[in-house]
Write a protein that holds these residues in place. Structure first.
Motif, mmCIF file in Angstrom:
data_model
loop_
_atom_site.group_PDB
_atom_site.id
_atom_site.type_symbol
_atom_site.label_atom_id
_atom_site.label_comp_id
_atom_site.label_asym_id
_atom_site.label_seq_id
_atom_site.Cartn_x
_atom_site.Cartn_y
_atom_site.Cartn_z
ATOM 1 N N ARG A 55 0.843 -1.198 0.000
ATOM 2 C CA ARG A 55 0.000 0.000 0.000
ATOM 3 C C ARG A 55 0.877 1.247 0.000
ATOM 4 O O ARG A 55 2.081 1.189 0.264
ATOM 5 N N TYR A 60 -4.217 5.428 2.124
ATOM 6 C CA TYR A 60 -4.641 4.071 1.737
ATOM 7 C C TYR A 60 -6.018 3.696 2.272
ATOM 8 O O TYR A 60 -6.627 2.763 1.784
ATOM 9 N N ARG A 61 -6.521 4.411 3.260
ATOM 10 C CA ARG A 61 -7.874 4.136 3.772
ATOM 11 C C ARG A 61 -8.959 4.833 2.955
ATOM 12 O O ARG A 61 -10.103 4.404 2.956
ATOM 13 N N THR A 62 -8.594 5.911 2.243
ATOM 14 C CA THR A 62 -9.598 6.739 1.576
ATOM 15 C C THR A 62 -9.408 6.925 0.075
ATOM 16 O O THR A 62 -10.361 7.267 -0.614
ATOM 17 N N LYS A 63 -8.216 6.709 -0.442
ATOM 18 C CA LYS A 63 -7.945 6.920 -1.865
ATOM 19 C C LYS A 63 -7.765 5.574 -2.559
ATOM 20 O O LYS A 63 -6.859 4.816 -2.216
ATOM 21 N N PRO A 64 -8.595 5.276 -3.555
ATOM 22 C CA PRO A 64 -8.514 3.972 -4.222
ATOM 23 C C PRO A 64 -7.122 3.633 -4.764
ATOM 24 O O PRO A 64 -6.663 2.508 -4.627
ATOM 25 N N SER A 66 -4.305 4.412 -3.653
ATOM 26 C CA SER A 66 -3.318 4.284 -2.587
ATOM 27 C C SER A 66 -3.559 3.081 -1.691
ATOM 28 O O SER A 66 -2.733 2.765 -0.842
ATOM 29 N N SER A 67 -4.701 2.424 -1.863
ATOM 30 C CA SER A 67 -5.072 1.320 -0.980
ATOM 31 C C SER A 67 -4.290 0.053 -1.311
ATOM 32 O O SER A 67 -3.535 -0.005 -2.268
ATOM 33 N N TYR A 68 -4.482 -0.963 -0.493
ATOM 34 C CA TYR A 68 -3.762 -2.219 -0.677
ATOM 35 C C TYR A 68 -4.040 -2.854 -2.031
ATOM 36 O O TYR A 68 -5.173 -2.869 -2.505
ATOM 37 N N PHE A 100 -12.055 -1.509 -4.341
ATOM 38 C CA PHE A 100 -11.226 -0.460 -3.730
ATOM 39 C C PHE A 100 -9.915 -1.023 -3.198
ATOM 40 O O PHE A 100 -8.872 -0.400 -3.297
ATOM 41 N N MET A 101 -9.985 -2.227 -2.626
ATOM 42 C CA MET A 101 -8.838 -2.779 -1.925
ATOM 43 C C MET A 101 -8.755 -4.290 -2.100
ATOM 44 O O MET A 101 -9.769 -4.981 -2.072
ATOM 45 N N ASN A 121 -12.545 -4.667 0.182
ATOM 46 C CA ASN A 121 -12.597 -3.282 0.656
ATOM 47 C C ASN A 121 -12.668 -3.208 2.178
ATOM 48 O O ASN A 121 -13.256 -4.075 2.828
#
Length: 134
Positions: A55, A60-64, A66-68, A100-101, A121
């Protein structure tokens, strides 16, 4: 502040007592990366294959973007790895529970199939699932 971590190599003869020498197995892909986690390793003949999550350092919690995501690496000795994320074989879906994640893969072989279980997600809040390698 956000935590920063990557994957390191360790050895054990009994699975309880581990020898750790600080050898980095999978390092950050860039200075913007902040987490490399959850290695799942399979051996195919003389080649080790590893899937893991990575990530960004921030968002990473809010931007697609930047997420895992799930990364991939190969090794001939199980110690020194070549990171080949573009060969992971899986990416986020266009919509739904894993759009998303993708996080925390576990790869197993059952009969003639290689399966990957992973979280979707929200670190798995929206579900866990599996994919079958083609």
């Amino acid at each position: 502040m956000e935590p920063r971590y990557h994957l390191k190599y360790a050895e054990s003869s009994d699975g309880i007592h581990w020898q750790r020498n600080g050898v980095i197995a999978i390092d950050y892909g860039s200075s913007d990366e902040g987490g490399v986690v959850r290695a799942s390793v399979c051996k195919d003949g003389d080649l080790y294959r590893m899937w893991f999550s990575y990530r960004s350092l921030a968002g990473y919690r809010t931007k697609p973007g930047s997420s895992y995501r799930i990364g991939y690496a190969e090794s001939v000795d199980g110690i020194t790895w070549i990171r080949l994320d573009e060969q992971a074989g899986i990416d986020v879906s266009e919509e739904g529970w894993d759009s998303f994640m993708l996080a925390y893969p576990e790869v197993i072989d059952i009969e003639n199939n290689r399966l990957m279980f992973y979280n979707g997600n929200g670190f798995g809040l929206t579900g866990i699932g599996y994919a079958i390698a083609e």
